[in-house]
Design an enzyme around this catalytic site. Structure first.
Site, mmCIF file in Angstrom:
data_model
loop_
_atom_site.group_PDB
_atom_site.id
_atom_site.type_symbol
_atom_site.label_atom_id
_atom_site.label_comp_id
_atom_site.label_asym_id
_atom_site.label_seq_id
_atom_site.Cartn_x
_atom_site.Cartn_y
_atom_site.Cartn_z
ATOM 1 N N ARG A 289 0.771 -1.330 0.009
ATOM 2 C CA ARG A 289 -0.008 -0.124 -0.159
ATOM 3 C C ARG A 289 0.591 1.211 0.007
ATOM 4 O O ARG A 289 0.606 2.328 -0.651
ATOM 5 C CB ARG A 289 -0.930 -0.043 1.155
ATOM 6 N N TRP B 244 -9.494 -10.249 6.317
ATOM 7 C CA TRP B 244 -9.747 -10.678 5.184
ATOM 8 C C TRP B 244 -9.542 -12.115 5.044
ATOM 9 O O TRP B 244 -10.237 -13.094 4.187
ATOM 10 C CB TRP B 244 -8.395 -10.058 4.268
ATOM 11 N N HIS C 295 -5.375 -6.312 -3.403
ATOM 12 C CA HIS C 295 -6.236 -6.299 -2.148
ATOM 13 C C HIS C 295 -6.350 -7.748 -1.715
ATOM 14 O O HIS C 295 -7.037 -8.101 -0.697
ATOM 15 C CB HIS C 295 -7.638 -5.612 -2.404
ATOM 16 N N HIS D 16 0.622 4.157 -2.696
ATOM 17 C CA HIS D 16 0.244 5.523 -2.431
ATOM 18 C C HIS D 16 1.333 6.682 -2.849
ATOM 19 O O HIS D 16 1.011 7.678 -2.966
ATOM 20 C CB HIS D 16 -0.123 5.419 -1.169
HETATM 21 C C1 HEM Z 1 -10.067 2.318 -6.229
HETATM 22 C C2 HEM Z 1 -8.838 1.914 -5.960
HETATM 23 C C3 HEM Z 1 -8.550 1.650 -4.478
HETATM 24 C C4 HEM Z 1 -9.176 2.025 -3.272
HETATM 25 C C5 HEM Z 1 -10.347 2.941 -2.980
HETATM 26 C C6 HEM Z 1 -8.351 1.389 -2.066
HETATM 27 C C7 HEM Z 1 -8.741 1.679 -0.949
HETATM 28 C C8 HEM Z 1 -8.136 0.882 0.136
HETATM 29 C C9 HEM Z 1 -8.598 1.060 1.632
HETATM 30 C C10 HEM Z 1 -9.590 2.091 1.990
HETATM 31 C C11 HEM Z 1 -7.678 0.433 2.325
HETATM 32 C C12 HEM Z 1 -7.736 -0.002 4.027
HETATM 33 C C13 HEM Z 1 -6.505 1.127 4.243
HETATM 34 C C14 HEM Z 1 -6.732 0.663 5.990
HETATM 35 O O1 HEM Z 1 -7.663 0.635 6.506
HETATM 36 O O2 HEM Z 1 -5.532 0.316 6.675
HETATM 37 C C15 HEM Z 1 -6.465 -0.368 1.285
HETATM 38 C C16 HEM Z 1 -5.774 -1.242 1.891
HETATM 39 C C17 HEM Z 1 -4.813 -1.774 0.764
HETATM 40 N N1 HEM Z 1 -4.745 -1.380 -0.629
HETATM 41 FE FE1 HEM Z 1 -6.038 -0.490 -1.453
HETATM 42 N N2 HEM Z 1 -7.251 0.812 -2.437
HETATM 43 C C18 HEM Z 1 -7.374 0.850 -3.951
HETATM 44 C C19 HEM Z 1 -6.479 0.361 -5.017
HETATM 45 C C20 HEM Z 1 -5.164 -0.372 -4.537
HETATM 46 C C21 HEM Z 1 -4.134 -0.674 -5.270
HETATM 47 C C22 HEM Z 1 -4.025 -0.222 -6.884
HETATM 48 C C23 HEM Z 1 -3.077 -1.125 -4.765
HETATM 49 C C24 HEM Z 1 -1.844 -1.758 -4.954
HETATM 50 C C25 HEM Z 1 -1.396 -2.190 -6.327
HETATM 51 C C26 HEM Z 1 -3.547 -1.258 -3.240
HETATM 52 C C27 HEM Z 1 -3.076 -2.156 -2.389
HETATM 53 C C28 HEM Z 1 -3.732 -2.211 -0.731
HETATM 54 C C29 HEM Z 1 -3.081 -2.969 0.051
HETATM 55 C C30 HEM Z 1 -2.029 -3.973 -0.105
HETATM 56 C C31 HEM Z 1 -3.896 -2.956 1.086
HETATM 57 C C32 HEM Z 1 -3.777 -3.511 2.417
HETATM 58 C C33 HEM Z 1 -2.912 -2.625 3.458
HETATM 59 C C34 HEM Z 1 -2.630 -3.142 4.825
HETATM 60 O O3 HEM Z 1 -2.689 -4.385 5.033
HETATM 61 O O4 HEM Z 1 -2.349 -2.169 5.828
HETATM 62 N N3 HEM Z 1 -5.006 -0.679 -3.085
HETATM 63 N N4 HEM Z 1 -7.088 0.158 0.207
HETATM 64 N N1 1LX Z 2 -7.209 -6.968 2.031
HETATM 65 C C1 1LX Z 2 -8.106 -5.911 1.561
HETATM 66 C C2 1LX Z 2 -7.605 -4.427 1.696
HETATM 67 C C3 1LX Z 2 -8.070 -3.646 1.177
HETATM 68 C C4 1LX Z 2 -9.481 -3.706 0.411
HETATM 69 C C5 1LX Z 2 -9.831 -5.032 0.538
HETATM 70 N N2 1LX Z 2 -10.975 -5.529 -0.401
HETATM 71 C C6 1LX Z 2 -11.017 -6.827 -0.006
HETATM 72 C C7 1LX Z 2 -9.818 -7.142 0.683
HETATM 73 N N3 1LX Z 2 -9.271 -6.113 0.839
#
Ligand code: HEM
Ligand code: 1LX
Length: 291
Positions: free
Chosen positions: A45, A189, A173, A49
């Protein structure tokens, strides 16, 4: 805005493989962090970002300057919780003073994907730590999870990605979880959240319902109520221009790996100009070096 890759004097593949190995070792020493999710999700993430602030039309934003620590980008609500990933990596800035924040933060994501069973991610060094207020992106470039498919499509188009690349990227995700204190969305998850797989797409095609709670609108799975999806995740199965890729990736993990590798490598390099013919590094995993 021109951002030219400049590799630190005399540094090559071995130097960056050493940094890779140190990051991988520290991940390995902290597998029980965050309820068993480890640091994989946090690091991917962070890399996303620092790169996803990019706008193709004026070549602003992106990972080049490592600007996330400067206001106003540091105050972007979408970046809540990313200090966890930055603090995890900061000791390697001291150990390897020649490495830039942008290189360290994007390399951290490459290590996380490869060490959690994901595809090889081609990666090039040369991002430069800069502080120039004019190059710090304003908040609002990173996606808001409460929105719909058209919003997602347009936001990734702003970065220069098509529908297939958009669906492939969000497959990340499969890793990690949501944290209410970061985004207001609630994990969990599940057991596969420390493995890079096509699980996200397989589950997405199952049955989901809106979670009954006093938090933000999100979904939980009909079967066990123990998995979650964001509204923007669900948008991938609601829009005709996305769903076809969701189905392809749910059926074919190799195809997902191939498309993710290309799109993620591109994401990490958005906005950066590299010397013609400069070859990306393909790092060995820890397991591959033990043989
Ligand atoms: C529409 C696009 C996206 C939205 C709205 C989105 C939104 C989010 C949100 C709200 C979280 C939870 C953050 C938290 O509460 O700690 C999250 C986690 C995450 N996102 Fe996304 N995301 C998007 C696209 C992506 C992309 C393109 C990637 C990587 C290529 C990504 C990788 C991750 C990962 C790995 C997590 C887990 C983070 C953790 O375990 O702390 N996301 N995302
Ligand atoms: N692991 C995780 C992070 C953020 C978004 C999301 N959607 C499904 C699974 N997930």
């Amino acid at each position: 805005v021109i951002k030219i890759a400049q590799v630190p004097e005399g540094k090559g593949f071995e130097d960056y493989q050493n940094v890779y190995n140190d990051i991988a070792a520290k991940i390995e020493d902290n597998l029980d962090f965050d309820g068993g999710a480890g640091y994989y999700g946090q690091l991917v993430r962070l890399s996303w970002h620092t790169s996803g602030t990019y706008t193709k039309s004026d070549n602003t934003g992106g990972s080049y300057g490592g600007t996330m620590i400067y206001s106003p980008e540091s105050f972007d609500g979408e970046n809540a919780g990313l200090a966890v990933g930055r603090d995890f990596l900061i000791e390697f800035k001291d150990k390897y003073p020649w490495i830039s924040r942008g290189d360290l933060w994007t390399l951290g994501g490459v290590v996380a994907v490869q060490e959690s069973g994901g595809p090889k991610i081609p990666w090039r060094p040369g991002r430069k730590d800069i502080y120039d207020r004019a190059t710090v992106p304003e908040p609002g470039k990173l996606p808001d999870a409460s929105k719909d498919g058209k919003y997602v499509r347009d936001l990734f188009k702003r970065m220069g990605f098509n529908d297939r690349e958009t669906v492939a990227l969000i497959g990340a995700h499969c890793l990690g979880k949501c944290h209410t204190y970061n985004s207001g969305y609630d994990g969990p998850w599940g057991p596969s959240f420390n493995m890079f797989t096509n699980d996200f797409y397989v589950r997405l095609l199952g049955g989901w319902h809106v979670k009954k709670w006093d938090g933000k609108k999100q979904y939980e799975d009909d079967e066990t109520n123990s998995f979650m999806m964001l509204p923007t995740d669900m948008a991938l199965k609601e829009e005709s221009y996305f769903i076809k890729y969701v189905k392809e990736y749910a059926k074919d993990q190799d195809l997902f790996f191939k498309d993710f590798s290309k799109a993620y490598s591109t994401l990490l390099e958005l906005g950066i100009s590299y010397p013609r013919g400069s070859k990306p590094f393909i790092f060995k995993t820890v397991d591959e070096q033990e043989e």
